[in-house]
Design a protein around this motif. Structure first.
Motif, short mmCIF file in Angstrom:
data_model
loop_
_atom_site.label_atom_id
_atom_site.label_comp_id
_atom_site.label_asym_id
_atom_site.label_seq_id
_atom_site.Cartn_x
_atom_site.Cartn_y
_atom_site.Cartn_z
N ARG A 72 -13.46 4.28 10.76
CA ARG A 72 -12.39 3.46 11.33
C ARG A 72 -12.14 3.85 12.78
O ARG A 72 -12.48 4.95 13.22
CB ARG A 72 -11.10 3.62 10.53
N GLU A 73 -11.49 2.93 13.50
CA GLU A 73 -11.20 3.17 14.91
C GLU A 73 -10.18 4.30 15.09
O GLU A 73 -10.22 5.04 16.07
CB GLU A 73 -10.69 1.87 15.54
N TYR A 74 -9.27 4.44 14.14
CA TYR A 74 -8.26 5.48 14.21
C TYR A 74 -8.87 6.80 13.77
O TYR A 74 -9.33 6.95 12.63
CB TYR A 74 -7.07 5.13 13.31
N LYS A 75 -8.89 7.81 14.65
CA LYS A 75 -9.60 9.06 14.41
C LYS A 75 -8.68 10.26 14.22
O LYS A 75 -9.17 11.37 14.01
CB LYS A 75 -10.56 9.34 15.58
N LYS A 76 -7.36 10.08 14.28
CA LYS A 76 -6.45 11.22 14.19
C LYS A 76 -6.14 11.54 12.73
O LYS A 76 -6.58 10.86 11.82
CB LYS A 76 -5.18 10.91 14.98
N TYR A 77 -5.34 12.61 12.55
CA TYR A 77 -4.97 13.00 11.20
C TYR A 77 -4.20 11.89 10.49
O TYR A 77 -3.41 11.16 11.10
CB TYR A 77 -4.09 14.25 11.23
N ALA A 78 -4.41 11.78 9.19
CA ALA A 78 -3.72 10.80 8.36
C ALA A 78 -3.38 11.46 7.03
O ALA A 78 -3.66 12.65 6.81
CB ALA A 78 -4.59 9.57 8.14
N LEU A 79 -2.75 10.69 6.15
CA LEU A 79 -2.49 11.11 4.78
C LEU A 79 -3.30 10.22 3.84
O LEU A 79 -3.83 9.18 4.24
CB LEU A 79 -1.00 10.97 4.46
N VAL A 80 -3.40 10.62 2.61
CA VAL A 80 -4.04 9.75 1.61
C VAL A 80 -3.30 8.42 1.58
O VAL A 80 -2.07 8.37 1.60
CB VAL A 80 -4.01 10.41 0.22
N ALA A 81 -4.06 7.34 1.54
CA ALA A 81 -3.45 6.00 1.57
C ALA A 81 -4.33 5.04 0.78
O ALA A 81 -5.55 5.25 0.65
CB ALA A 81 -3.28 5.51 3.00
N GLY A 82 -3.72 3.99 0.28
CA GLY A 82 -4.52 2.99 -0.43
C GLY A 82 -3.69 1.81 -0.89
O GLY A 82 -2.46 1.87 -0.94
N PHE A 83 -4.38 0.73 -1.22
CA PHE A 83 -3.73 -0.51 -1.63
C PHE A 83 -3.34 -0.48 -3.10
O PHE A 83 -4.05 0.06 -3.95
CB PHE A 83 -4.66 -1.70 -1.39
N ASN A 84 -2.20 -1.08 -3.38
CA ASN A 84 -1.74 -1.29 -4.74
C ASN A 84 -2.59 -2.36 -5.41
O ASN A 84 -2.89 -3.39 -4.81
CB ASN A 84 -0.26 -1.71 -4.69
N ALA B 145 0.85 -1.19 0.00
CA ALA B 145 0.00 0.00 0.00
C ALA B 145 0.88 1.24 0.00
O ALA B 145 2.07 1.17 0.32
CB ALA B 145 -0.93 0.00 1.22
N VAL B 146 0.30 2.37 -0.36
CA VAL B 146 1.05 3.62 -0.39
C VAL B 146 0.50 4.59 0.64
O VAL B 146 -0.69 4.57 0.97
CB VAL B 146 1.01 4.29 -1.79
N ASN C 179 0.33 -5.02 6.03
CA ASN C 179 0.83 -4.30 4.87
C ASN C 179 2.35 -4.16 4.87
O ASN C 179 3.01 -4.30 5.90
CB ASN C 179 0.30 -2.85 4.85
N ILE C 180 2.87 -3.83 3.69
CA ILE C 180 4.14 -3.13 3.56
C ILE C 180 3.76 -1.78 2.97
O ILE C 180 3.12 -1.71 1.92
CB ILE C 180 5.17 -3.88 2.69
N LEU C 181 4.11 -0.71 3.66
CA LEU C 181 3.73 0.63 3.25
C LEU C 181 4.90 1.32 2.55
O LEU C 181 6.03 1.27 3.03
CB LEU C 181 3.32 1.47 4.46
N ALA C 182 4.61 1.97 1.44
CA ALA C 182 5.61 2.77 0.73
C ALA C 182 5.16 4.22 0.77
O ALA C 182 4.06 4.55 0.32
CB ALA C 182 5.75 2.30 -0.72
N GLY C 183 6.02 5.09 1.33
CA GLY C 183 5.67 6.49 1.47
C GLY C 183 6.17 7.31 0.30
O GLY C 183 7.32 7.16 -0.14
N TYR C 184 5.33 8.20 -0.19
CA TYR C 184 5.69 9.09 -1.29
C TYR C 184 5.25 10.52 -0.97
O TYR C 184 4.21 10.74 -0.35
CB TYR C 184 4.98 8.67 -2.59
N PHE C 185 6.07 11.47 -1.41
CA PHE C 185 5.65 12.87 -1.45
C PHE C 185 5.40 13.25 -2.91
O PHE C 185 6.05 12.74 -3.82
CB PHE C 185 6.73 13.78 -0.86
#
Length: 294
Positions: free
Chosen positions: A187-199, A168-169, A237-243
């Motif tokens: 979702r249970e997690y309510k704090k700030y996040a970034l755009v994310a999704g599965f490959n 996922a990214v 997951n294995i997460l890959a971070g991108y800017f």
């Protein structure tokens, strides 16, 4: 992040070994893990919002589980960790013997020490794989464990089943000195996040970045740059971070099925109190502190 546990060492390589007296045992029952309260909590770890955890030693519980099947998981420093799957009756017995409690994955977001959080979350990932793969998907015969690598093999048709890892990214979309922050919907997690999704199958990770940002926020992006990766057993997951940078209009169209909100937040407005476990929060902090080429 969750994998940053130096000076501790971590070895996930499969070994065909049995527990020794100091090995730790991860007891699982229906997707929950047994943890004990750590007995060596120091003064600087007394934050009441953080759960100090430990796991049973093999020497202390082996007599209570004479018929248990111990599956090797990994080694933390010089200590091997093993999985035991419990029936409901055995779960009640182990609870009484150890004085521990069974918890779900989300509990680990507020647990310590970090090396045990990594062990627990990786244990959850492997427990789910073992629990869901008893029979061959090709011929329906019972799978057996390989004695060389972490793999389940069908002795009849030769089918080989390896642990599933979902790529996922995580995407930090920038707009000058602003970062796109989101919150998940439902979702249970309510704090700030970034755009994310599965490959998706047949898709590069960069294509996943473009698609997920467009689907969740209606934005186009450019200058996609890899940042860092992270194992994330919370969701297998294995997460890959991108800017990347917004390309064209910065008007957001939120997909309310995926997100409860999405907005541009300036560096000065980004929260400073972020947990240290996740790639998401490291990326938010890196941008807030202006430590990269954005």
């Amino acid at each position: 992040m969750i994998q940053d546990i130096a000076p501790h060492t971590w070895d996930i390589t499969y070994k065909n070994i049995q527990p020794d007296p100091d090995s730790r045992v991860l007891f699982f029952s229906r997707g929950q893990l047994l943890v004990q309260q750590a007995s060596d909590m120091s003064a600087d770890e007394s934050n009441q919002d953080i759960h100090q955890i430990s796991f049973p030693r093999y020497e202390d519980i082996k007599a209570e589980c004479p018929d248990a099947k111990y599956q090797y998981l990994f080694t933390l420093d010089d200590t091997a960790f093993f999985r035991v799957a419990l029936s409901h009756a055995d779960k009640m017995h182990i609870l009484e013997v150890t004085g521990g409690k069974f918890i779900n994955r989300h509990y680990m977001r507020s647990a310590a020490p970090k090396e045990y959080v990594l062990a627990a979350i990786t244990g959850f990932h492997l427990d789910g794989w073992y629990d869901k793969n008893h029979f061959c998907g090709r011929c329906a015969n019972r799978l057996v464990e390989d004695d060389v690598e972490r793999m389940l093999r069908c002795p009849v048709c030769g089918n080989m089943v390896y642990p599933r890892i979902n790529p996922a990214v995580i995407v930090g979309v920038t707009n000058g000195d602003k970062l796109l922050l989101t919150k998940y919907n439902g979702r249970e997690y309510k704090k700030y996040a970034l755009v994310a999704g599965f490959n998706e199958i047949g898709e590069s990770l960069e294509e996943t970045v473009r698609r997920e940002v467009m689907e969740e926020t209606g934005l186009r992006v450019k200058n996609i740059r890899y940042y860092k990766s992270q194992p994330w057993g919370f969701t297998d997951n294995i997460l890959a971070g991108y800017f990347c940078e917004v390309d064209g209009t910065d008007e957001i169209e939120v997909d309310m099925q995926e997100l409860s909100m999405a907005k541009w937040v300036s560096r000065e407005e980004i929260p400073t109190s972020l947990e240290e476990l996740s790639l998401t929060n490291e990326m938010i902090s890196v941008f807030r502190l202006d430590k990269g080429d954005f």
